[in-house]
Scaffold this motif. Structure first.
Motif, PDB file in Angstrom:
ATOM      1  N   TRP A 168      30.463  36.181  33.209  1.00  0.00           N
ATOM      2  CA  TRP A 168      30.638  35.354  34.392  1.00  0.00           C
ATOM      3  C   TRP A 168      31.368  34.053  34.051  1.00  0.00           C
ATOM      4  O   TRP A 168      32.226  33.584  34.813  1.00  0.00           O
ATOM      5  CB  TRP A 168      29.297  35.047  35.046  1.00  0.00           C
ATOM      6  N   LEU A 169      31.037  33.472  32.916  1.00  0.00           N
ATOM      7  CA  LEU A 169      31.718  32.247  32.507  1.00  0.00           C
ATOM      8  C   LEU A 169      33.207  32.499  32.297  1.00  0.00           C
ATOM      9  O   LEU A 169      34.049  31.706  32.731  1.00  0.00           O
ATOM     10  CB  LEU A 169      31.082  31.692  31.234  1.00  0.00           C
ATOM     11  N   TRP A 170      33.543  33.590  31.629  1.00  0.00           N
ATOM     12  CA  TRP A 170      34.966  33.926  31.450  1.00  0.00           C
ATOM     13  C   TRP A 170      35.657  34.101  32.800  1.00  0.00           C
ATOM     14  O   TRP A 170      36.739  33.569  33.052  1.00  0.00           O
ATOM     15  CB  TRP A 170      35.114  35.210  30.632  1.00  0.00           C
ATOM     16  N   PHE A 171      35.017  34.869  33.674  1.00  0.00           N
ATOM     17  CA  PHE A 171      35.610  35.190  34.971  1.00  0.00           C
ATOM     18  C   PHE A 171      35.797  33.936  35.823  1.00  0.00           C
ATOM     19  O   PHE A 171      36.884  33.682  36.370  1.00  0.00           O
ATOM     20  CB  PHE A 171      34.710  36.198  35.694  1.00  0.00           C
ATOM     21  N   SER A 172      34.746  33.130  35.923  1.00  0.00           N
ATOM     22  CA  SER A 172      34.797  31.969  36.814  1.00  0.00           C
ATOM     23  C   SER A 172      35.625  30.823  36.243  1.00  0.00           C
ATOM     24  O   SER A 172      36.277  30.089  36.998  1.00  0.00           O
ATOM     25  CB  SER A 172      33.378  31.490  37.133  1.00  0.00           C
ATOM     26  N   GLU A 173      35.618  30.664  34.925  1.00  0.00           N
ATOM     27  CA  GLU A 173      36.265  29.503  34.319  1.00  0.00           C
ATOM     28  C   GLU A 173      37.683  29.782  33.821  1.00  0.00           C
ATOM     29  O   GLU A 173      38.481  28.840  33.693  1.00  0.00           O
ATOM     30  CB  GLU A 173      35.417  28.982  33.155  1.00  0.00           C
ATOM     31  N   VAL A 174      38.025  31.030  33.532  1.00  0.00           N
ATOM     32  CA  VAL A 174      39.356  31.355  33.010  1.00  0.00           C
ATOM     33  C   VAL A 174      40.179  32.146  34.022  1.00  0.00           C
ATOM     34  O   VAL A 174      41.332  31.801  34.302  1.00  0.00           O
ATOM     35  CB  VAL A 174      39.245  32.140  31.680  1.00  0.00           C
ATOM     36  N   ALA A 175      39.616  33.205  34.583  1.00  0.00           N
ATOM     37  CA  ALA A 175      40.392  34.078  35.470  1.00  0.00           C
ATOM     38  C   ALA A 175      40.604  33.480  36.855  1.00  0.00           C
ATOM     39  O   ALA A 175      41.712  33.512  37.398  1.00  0.00           O
ATOM     40  CB  ALA A 175      39.700  35.438  35.586  1.00  0.00           C
ATOM     41  N   LEU A 176      39.552  32.949  37.464  1.00  0.00           N
ATOM     42  CA  LEU A 176      39.609  32.600  38.885  1.00  0.00           C
ATOM     43  C   LEU A 176      40.501  31.408  39.247  1.00  0.00           C
ATOM     44  O   LEU A 176      41.109  31.416  40.330  1.00  0.00           O
ATOM     45  CB  LEU A 176      38.210  32.348  39.417  1.00  0.00           C
ATOM     46  N   PRO A 177      40.600  30.362  38.424  1.00  0.00           N
ATOM     47  CA  PRO A 177      41.404  29.216  38.877  1.00  0.00           C
ATOM     48  C   PRO A 177      42.815  29.582  39.313  1.00  0.00           C
ATOM     49  O   PRO A 177      43.273  29.105  40.360  1.00  0.00           O
ATOM     50  CB  PRO A 177      41.395  28.296  37.641  1.00  0.00           C
ATOM     51  N   ALA A 178      43.510  30.411  38.573  1.00  0.00           N
ATOM     52  CA  ALA A 178      44.881  30.756  38.955  1.00  0.00           C
ATOM     53  C   ALA A 178      44.927  31.719  40.126  1.00  0.00           C
ATOM     54  O   ALA A 178      45.870  31.688  40.925  1.00  0.00           O
ATOM     55  CB  ALA A 178      45.633  31.347  37.762  1.00  0.00           C
ATOM     56  N   TRP A 179      43.915  32.594  40.265  1.00  0.00           N
ATOM     57  CA  TRP A 179      43.893  33.460  41.446  1.00  0.00           C
ATOM     58  C   TRP A 179      43.695  32.624  42.703  1.00  0.00           C
ATOM     59  O   TRP A 179      44.275  32.919  43.760  1.00  0.00           O
ATOM     60  CB  TRP A 179      42.798  34.511  41.320  1.00  0.00           C
ATOM     61  N   ARG A 180      42.903  31.582  42.614  1.00  0.00           N
ATOM     62  CA  ARG A 180      42.719  30.708  43.769  1.00  0.00           C
ATOM     63  C   ARG A 180      44.007  29.969  44.130  1.00  0.00           C
ATOM     64  O   ARG A 180      44.218  29.609  45.297  1.00  0.00           O
ATOM     65  CB  ARG A 180      41.634  29.676  43.474  1.00  0.00           C
ATOM     66  N   ALA A 181      44.856  29.717  43.125  1.00  0.00           N
ATOM     67  CA  ALA A 181      46.015  28.836  43.307  1.00  0.00           C
ATOM     68  C   ALA A 181      47.335  29.587  43.410  1.00  0.00           C
ATOM     69  O   ALA A 181      48.400  28.964  43.296  1.00  0.00           O
ATOM     70  CB  ALA A 181      46.070  27.834  42.140  1.00  0.00           C
ATOM     71  N   GLN A 182      47.314  30.903  43.631  1.00  0.00           N
ATOM     72  CA  GLN A 182      48.566  31.651  43.695  1.00  0.00           C
ATOM     73  C   GLN A 182      49.513  31.072  44.738  1.00  0.00           C
ATOM     74  O   GLN A 182      49.138  30.814  45.883  1.00  0.00           O
ATOM     75  CB  GLN A 182      48.288  33.118  44.012  1.00  0.00           C
ATOM     76  N   THR A 183      50.760  30.885  44.344  1.00  0.00           N
ATOM     77  CA  THR A 183      51.750  30.326  45.264  1.00  0.00           C
ATOM     78  C   THR A 183      52.111  31.311  46.369  1.00  0.00           C
ATOM     79  O   THR A 183      52.558  30.894  47.444  1.00  0.00           O
ATOM     80  CB  THR A 183      53.020  29.934  44.497  1.00  0.00           C
ATOM     81  N   ASP A 184      51.928  32.587  46.118  1.00  0.00           N
ATOM     82  CA  ASP A 184      52.087  33.616  47.146  1.00  0.00           C
ATOM     83  C   ASP A 184      50.699  34.205  47.400  1.00  0.00           C
ATOM     84  O   ASP A 184      50.183  34.958  46.579  1.00  0.00           O
ATOM     85  CB  ASP A 184      53.061  34.698  46.672  1.00  0.00           C
ATOM     86  N   PRO A 185      50.086  33.894  48.524  1.00  0.00           N
ATOM     87  CA  PRO A 185      48.717  34.346  48.775  1.00  0.00           C
ATOM     88  C   PRO A 185      48.623  35.774  49.304  1.00  0.00           C
ATOM     89  O   PRO A 185      47.524  36.238  49.595  1.00  0.00           O
ATOM     90  CB  PRO A 185      48.225  33.348  49.833  1.00  0.00           C
ATOM     91  N   ASP A 186      49.755  36.468  49.407  1.00  0.00           N
ATOM     92  CA  ASP A 186      49.769  37.818  49.977  1.00  0.00           C
ATOM     93  C   ASP A 186      49.499  38.849  48.887  1.00  0.00           C
ATOM     94  O   ASP A 186      50.421  39.475  48.350  1.00  0.00           O
ATOM     95  CB  ASP A 186      51.115  38.081  50.659  1.00  0.00           C
ATOM     96  N   PHE A 187      48.235  39.006  48.530  1.00  0.00           N
ATOM     97  CA  PHE A 187      47.844  39.997  47.525  1.00  0.00           C
ATOM     98  C   PHE A 187      46.391  40.366  47.767  1.00  0.00           C
ATOM     99  O   PHE A 187      45.661  39.673  48.491  1.00  0.00           O
ATOM    100  CB  PHE A 187      48.036  39.471  46.097  1.00  0.00           C
ATOM    101  N   THR A 188      45.978  41.472  47.157  1.00  0.00           N
ATOM    102  CA  THR A 188      44.572  41.895  47.198  1.00  0.00           C
ATOM    103  C   THR A 188      44.115  42.172  45.776  1.00  0.00           C
ATOM    104  O   THR A 188      44.773  42.902  45.041  1.00  0.00           O
ATOM    105  CB  THR A 188      44.407  43.165  48.053  1.00  0.00           C
ATOM    106  N   LEU A 189      42.992  41.581  45.401  1.00  0.00           N
ATOM    107  CA  LEU A 189      42.381  41.845  44.100  1.00  0.00           C
ATOM    108  C   LEU A 189      41.001  42.447  44.350  1.00  0.00           C
ATOM    109  O   LEU A 189      40.106  41.781  44.868  1.00  0.00           O
ATOM    110  CB  LEU A 189      42.259  40.554  43.279  1.00  0.00           C
ATOM    111  N   VAL A 190      40.868  43.712  44.007  1.00  0.00           N
ATOM    112  CA  VAL A 190      39.602  44.422  44.183  1.00  0.00           C
ATOM    113  C   VAL A 190      38.744  44.202  42.944  1.00  0.00           C
ATOM    114  O   VAL A 190      39.171  44.508  41.824  1.00  0.00           O
ATOM    115  CB  VAL A 190      39.835  45.928  44.407  1.00  0.00           C
ATOM    116  N   VAL A 191      37.555  43.652  43.140  1.00  0.00           N
ATOM    117  CA  VAL A 191      36.607  43.470  42.041  1.00  0.00           C
ATOM    118  C   VAL A 191      35.618  44.627  42.108  1.00  0.00           C
ATOM    119  O   VAL A 191      34.869  44.769  43.074  1.00  0.00           O
ATOM    120  CB  VAL A 191      35.886  42.118  42.133  1.00  0.00           C
TER     121      VAL A 191
END
Length: 271
Positions: free
Chosen positions: A43-66
């Motif tokens: 969870w720490l890896w996911f929330s602290e490393v992966a998620l920040p850039a997914w939140r900030a994508q310059t093109d928000p038109d995508f789907t990420l299935v978890v």
């Protein structure tokens, strides 16, 4: 042309096959993946490393299935549900344990295929890696330059191959700049919308067996984390690219919305 960007992130999914570390039974696999200390680290890896850039994508038109199991322990299942409610692009797929990994991945992805799409850019994303904030925009734009190659075969791999290898060490962070081809992260597999496959159907290290590929070697597009919980702990083959330490710290923020101080804090929390 309508290009759908559709990704899959497996979060401690209890299924057999499809991983380098294999188990003979669901019970053995569940015991490893649902270990409380391991889930806390993931969870720490996911929330602290992966998620920040997914939140900030310059093109928000995508789907990420978890993708995870319906019996994922609390509080992690509730946290994933909260994230999928908070972030419009995240979709939570609760898939029961399945013997064969590819049908399980298909079950997670299939409901999210856009029937209006002319082509789908499939990508896989490990929960401890990061892509740059313009990964979606770049993949969509770069596909436009090689669309004719995709049309010839109906399959194409677009590899954004400039990255950083991340190791958290006691007392610091090690970031190794590398150009590594077909690492899996920031690798987009473009398929026709009626295709039954996704990025997970193709071994990224051997993807040239099934389709043509194009490597985009700049700008910096991914971070790959290497640690004790990694399914594969190898850095892999690649070539270094030069960057000054101060510039590297700036790139962490500009490209991934990460700070070195935050990564050092993460290292201490994981320890």
């Amino acid at each position: 042309m309508r290009v759908q960007m559709l990704g899959l992130c497996r979060f401690s999914y209890v299924g057999l096959r499809g991983f380098q570390i294999d188990h003979a039974s669901y019970e053995e696999r569940r015991a490893l993946l649902y270990d409380p200390a391991r889930l806390r680290r993931r969870w720490l890896w996911f929330s602290e490393v992966a998620l920040p850039a997914w939140r900030a994508q310059t093109d928000p038109d995508f789907t990420l299935v978890v993708m995870t199991g319906p019996d994922l322990p609390e509080p992690w299942l509730s946290r994933l549900k909260a994230l999928s409610a908070e972030i419009p692009q995240l979709r939570l797929a609760l898939v029961p344990p399945m013997k064969w990994h590819l049908p399980a991945c298909r079950a997670a992805i299939a409901p999210h295929v856009d029937p209006r799409a002319d082509v789908i850019g499939h990508f896989r994303h490990d929960d401890d890696d990061a892509v740059a904030i313009d990964y979606i925009a770049s993949a969509r734009a770069d596909f436009g330059h090689v669309e004719a190659l995709w049309r010839a075969e109906g399959r194409l791999a677009l590899d954004h191959s400039r990255g950083l290898m991340l190791r958290l060490q006691e007392g610091g962070v090690q970031l190794t700049p590398r150009i590594c081809h077909n690492m899996g992260v920031a690798l987009t597999v473009f398929l026709r919308p009626e295709a039954q496959e996704s990025a997970l159907n193709y071994d990224h290290s051997k993807i040239g067996l099934w389709m043509p590929g194009v490597a985009i070697t700049r700008p910096l597009m991914f971070i790959r984390s290497i640690h004790a919980d990694s399914d594969s702990g190898s850095m892999g083959q690649g070539v270094p690219w030069p960057v000054e330490p101060a510039e590297l710290d700036d790139l962490l923020w500009q490209r991934f919305r990460l700070r070195r101080e935050g990564l050092e804090q993460l290292g201490r929390a994981l320890a």
